[in-house]
Design a protein around this motif. Structure first.
Motif, PDB file in Angstrom:
ATOM      1  N   ASP A   1       0.864  -1.167   0.077  1.00 55.16           N
ATOM      2  CA  ASP A   1      -0.138   0.111   0.075  1.00 55.16           C
ATOM      3  C   ASP A   1       0.845   1.214   0.007  1.00 55.16           C
ATOM      4  O   ASP A   1       0.633   2.367  -0.699  1.00 55.16           O
ATOM      5  CB  ASP A   1      -0.889  -0.014   1.259  1.00 55.16           C
ATOM      6  CG  ASP A   1      -1.847   1.242   1.305  1.00 55.16           C
ATOM      7  OD1 ASP A   1      -2.275   1.548   0.022  1.00 55.16           O
ATOM      8  OD2 ASP A   1      -2.055   1.788   2.172  1.00 55.16           O
ATOM      9  N   GLU A   2       1.952   1.295   0.859  1.00 57.99           N
ATOM     10  CA  GLU A   2       2.788   2.685   0.770  1.00 57.99           C
ATOM     11  C   GLU A   2       3.577   2.695  -0.417  1.00 57.99           C
ATOM     12  O   GLU A   2       4.179   3.885  -0.517  1.00 57.99           O
ATOM     13  CB  GLU A   2       3.759   2.324   2.216  1.00 57.99           C
ATOM     14  CG  GLU A   2       4.917   1.429   1.956  1.00 57.99           C
ATOM     15  CD  GLU A   2       4.364  -0.028   2.218  1.00 57.99           C
ATOM     16  OE1 GLU A   2       5.265  -0.885   2.444  1.00 57.99           O
ATOM     17  OE2 GLU A   2       3.171  -0.294   2.411  1.00 57.99           O
ATOM     18  N   TRP A   3       3.692   1.875  -1.311  1.00 54.62           N
ATOM     19  CA  TRP A   3       4.467   1.840  -2.458  1.00 54.62           C
ATOM     20  C   TRP A   3       3.577   2.310  -3.665  1.00 54.62           C
ATOM     21  O   TRP A   3       4.224   2.520  -4.829  1.00 54.62           O
ATOM     22  CB  TRP A   3       4.924   0.528  -3.055  1.00 54.62           C
ATOM     23  CG  TRP A   3       6.431   0.275  -1.973  1.00 54.62           C
ATOM     24  CD1 TRP A   3       6.183  -0.615  -0.854  1.00 54.62           C
ATOM     25  CD2 TRP A   3       7.633   0.538  -2.095  1.00 54.62           C
ATOM     26  NE1 TRP A   3       7.674  -0.614  -0.547  1.00 54.62           N
ATOM     27  CE2 TRP A   3       8.399  -0.160  -1.461  1.00 54.62           C
ATOM     28  CE3 TRP A   3       8.167   1.380  -3.221  1.00 54.62           C
ATOM     29  CZ2 TRP A   3       9.695   0.317  -1.267  1.00 54.62           C
ATOM     30  CZ3 TRP A   3       9.780   1.481  -3.179  1.00 54.62           C
ATOM     31  CH2 TRP A   3      10.521   0.979  -2.229  1.00 54.62           C
ATOM     32  N   THR A   4       2.274   2.755  -3.405  1.00 52.22           N
ATOM     33  CA  THR A   4       1.511   2.964  -4.584  1.00 52.22           C
ATOM     34  C   THR A   4       0.756   4.373  -4.298  1.00 52.22           C
ATOM     35  O   THR A   4      -0.348   4.459  -3.730  1.00 52.22           O
ATOM     36  CB  THR A   4       0.449   2.153  -4.876  1.00 52.22           C
ATOM     37  OG1 THR A   4      -0.271   1.756  -3.480  1.00 52.22           O
ATOM     38  CG2 THR A   4       1.107   0.727  -5.392  1.00 52.22           C
ATOM     39  N   PRO A   5       1.717   5.596  -4.675  1.00 48.23           N
ATOM     40  CA  PRO A   5       1.099   6.724  -4.006  1.00 48.23           C
ATOM     41  C   PRO A   5       0.082   7.196  -5.058  1.00 48.23           C
ATOM     42  O   PRO A   5      -0.150   6.750  -6.255  1.00 48.23           O
ATOM     43  CB  PRO A   5       2.190   7.606  -4.015  1.00 48.23           C
ATOM     44  CG  PRO A   5       3.088   7.132  -5.283  1.00 48.23           C
ATOM     45  CD  PRO A   5       2.913   5.669  -4.990  1.00 48.23           C
ATOM     46  N   PRO A   6      -0.740   8.284  -4.757  1.00 45.35           N
ATOM     47  CA  PRO A   6      -1.755   8.745  -5.497  1.00 45.35           C
ATOM     48  C   PRO A   6      -1.314   9.497  -6.943  1.00 45.35           C
ATOM     49  O   PRO A   6      -0.159   9.942  -6.817  1.00 45.35           O
ATOM     50  CB  PRO A   6      -2.525  10.081  -4.801  1.00 45.35           C
ATOM     51  CG  PRO A   6      -2.125   9.725  -3.537  1.00 45.35           C
ATOM     52  CD  PRO A   6      -0.570   9.004  -3.459  1.00 45.35           C
ATOM     53  N   TYR A   7      -2.007   9.491  -8.014  1.00 44.54           N
ATOM     54  CA  TYR A   7      -1.688  10.116  -9.371  1.00 44.54           C
ATOM     55  C   TYR A   7      -2.944  10.834  -9.623  1.00 44.54           C
ATOM     56  O   TYR A   7      -4.058  10.617  -9.240  1.00 44.54           O
ATOM     57  CB  TYR A   7      -1.330   9.204 -10.082  1.00 44.54           C
ATOM     58  CG  TYR A   7      -2.349   7.861 -10.547  1.00 44.54           C
ATOM     59  CD1 TYR A   7      -3.240   8.321 -11.537  1.00 44.54           C
ATOM     60  CD2 TYR A   7      -2.294   6.709  -9.886  1.00 44.54           C
ATOM     61  CE1 TYR A   7      -4.057   7.207 -11.895  1.00 44.54           C
ATOM     62  CE2 TYR A   7      -3.315   5.883 -10.172  1.00 44.54           C
ATOM     63  CZ  TYR A   7      -4.305   6.240 -10.943  1.00 44.54           C
ATOM     64  OH  TYR A   7      -5.056   5.265 -11.531  1.00 44.54           O
TER      65      TYR A   7
END
Length: 299
Positions: free
Chosen positions: A262-268
Motif C-alpha cells: 500500500d505504501e508503494w502506490t502513491p496517488p496520481y
C-alpha cells in the motif's frame, strides 16, 4: 445543376477521414450502402471520381484531395454557425460523442453522464469505451475521458475526479497458498497477472516510496490487456494483480481482496475530460463541462 446536400458532403469528409466506407457509415449513423450511394451520386454529378477504390483500401483521388481541401473549412464554418445558433436555445440539443476507457466510464457514468441526460432531455450521448488512446479529432469525437497523465498536451483538460491510486491485490485463496509480498522486489517470486499495453508492449509495474521509485517486469502465468479480465483472474486466485482502484476499490472495501504494498502506490492525477482548443465549443459539450464543474464543486 442538382444542389448537393450537406449529408453528401459530410459523407465525403467521413470517408476521407476514416479511409473506409464502413467506418464512415458507422460514424454518421448510416448504412454502408446508403453512404456509398450518396458519395457515388455526388461523384456522378461532379463528373469526377473523388476516391480510388480497391478491395483493400479507399483513398482520395487528386480531384478528391482538392475537393476535400475546399469543402472541409466551409463545412466547419457551417457547423460553427449552427452551434452558435444552438447556444441561443433554452436547452442544448444534438449528439455528444465521447471516447473513454471502461474504468473511467464506470466512474463518471452515473454522477455525470446520466445526470446530463436527465437535465438535457434533447441531448443524446454516444459513449464509446476502448483501451487504446485515439486521436479524438481524427475519429470524430467531441471529447475524450482519460486519466490526466494520458491527456495529449495540446488539449484542454477539465478534471472529473480527485486523485486516484493503483492497488496490488490478491485473493484470500492466493494469499493462503503463497503469502504476500512485503516489498516490490518480492513480487519476482510470485505469480502475477501481467499487463499488455495497447501498443503491444508489456507494462512494467511502477512503485514509489519516500522518493525511491522502481519498475518491475513481473513474472506470471497469464498476460492480459483488459482490466476486468485481470480482476477476474485475481478473484480466481491465478495470481497477484496491479489494478487501479477504479476496478478494485469496491472489492477492497468489502474485504473480498487483500491489498499489499500500500505504501508503494502513491496517488496520481485522476480522470479528465479533454477536447481540442477551438473557437466554438459545441453547446452540448459546453453544457457537459458546466455540469462537470458543478459536480466537482459539490461536497
Amino acid at each position: 445543376m442538382h444542389r448537393s446536400g450537406l449529408v453528401e458532403l459530410e459523407a465525403v469528409l467521413a470517408v476521407a477521414r476514416h479511409g473506409s466506407f464502413r467506418a464512415a457509415a458507422t460514424d454518421m449513423g448510416m448504412s454502408t450502402s446508403a453512404l456509398s450511394s450518396a458519395v457515388a451520386g455526388l461523384e456522378s454529378r461532379l463528373g469526377v471520381r473523388l476516391f480510388n477504390r480497391t478491395t483493400r483500401s479507399v483513398a482520395l483521388s487528386e480531384a478528391g484531395e482538392q475537393f476535400v481541401a475546399r469543402i472541409a473549412p466551409a463545412l466547419g464554418d457551417i457547423r460553427g454557425a449552427m452551434e452558435a445558433v444552438n447556444l441561443l436555445r433554452d436547452t442544448p440539443a444534438g449528439t455528444l460523442r465521447l471516447n473513454t476507457s471502461v474504468g473511467a466510464a464506470r466512474i463518471v457514468f452515473e454522477p455525470i453522464v446520466l445526470a446530463f441526460l436527465k437535465r438535457y432531455p434533447q441531448m443524446q450521448v454516444d459513449l464509446v469505451t476502448e483501451g487504446r488512446l485515439i486521436d479524438i479529432v481524427a475519429e470524430g469525437y467531441d471529447a475524450g475521458i482519460r486519466v490526466a497523465d494520458a491527456v495529449p498536451r495540446d488539449m484542454v483538460a477539465v478534471p472529473m475526479s480527485g486523485d486516484m491510486r493503483m492497488a496490488v491485490v490478491a485473493s484470500h485463496e492466493y494469499v493462503a497458498a503463497h503469502g504476500t509480498a512485503a516489498t516490490p522486489g518480492e513480487l519476482m517470486d510470485h505469480r502475477c497477472i501481467r499487463w499488455r499495453l495497447a501498443s503491444g508492449a508489456r507494462y512494467r509495474w511502477e512503485f514509489e516510496r519516500h522518493g525511491e521509485s522502481m519498475t518491475l517486469d513481473v513474472p506470471g502465468p497469464i498476460t492480459l490487456d483488459e482490466p476486468s479480465l485481470m480482476r477476474t483472474a485475481v478473484h480466481a486466485g491465478v495470481g497477484i494483480g496491479y489494478l487501479s482502484e477504479l476496478h478494485v476499490g469496491e472489492d477492497l472495501k468489502q474485504g473480498r481482496l487483500v491489498r499489499m504494498l500500500d505504501e508503494w502506490t502513491p496517488p496520481y492525477p485522476g480522470i479528465c475530460l479533454y477536447y481540442p482548443t477551438r473557437r466554438h465549443v459545441p453547446a452540448g459539450l459546453r453544457a457537459f463541462i458546466d455540469l462537470i464543474r458543478e459536480v466537482m464543486r459539490s461536497p
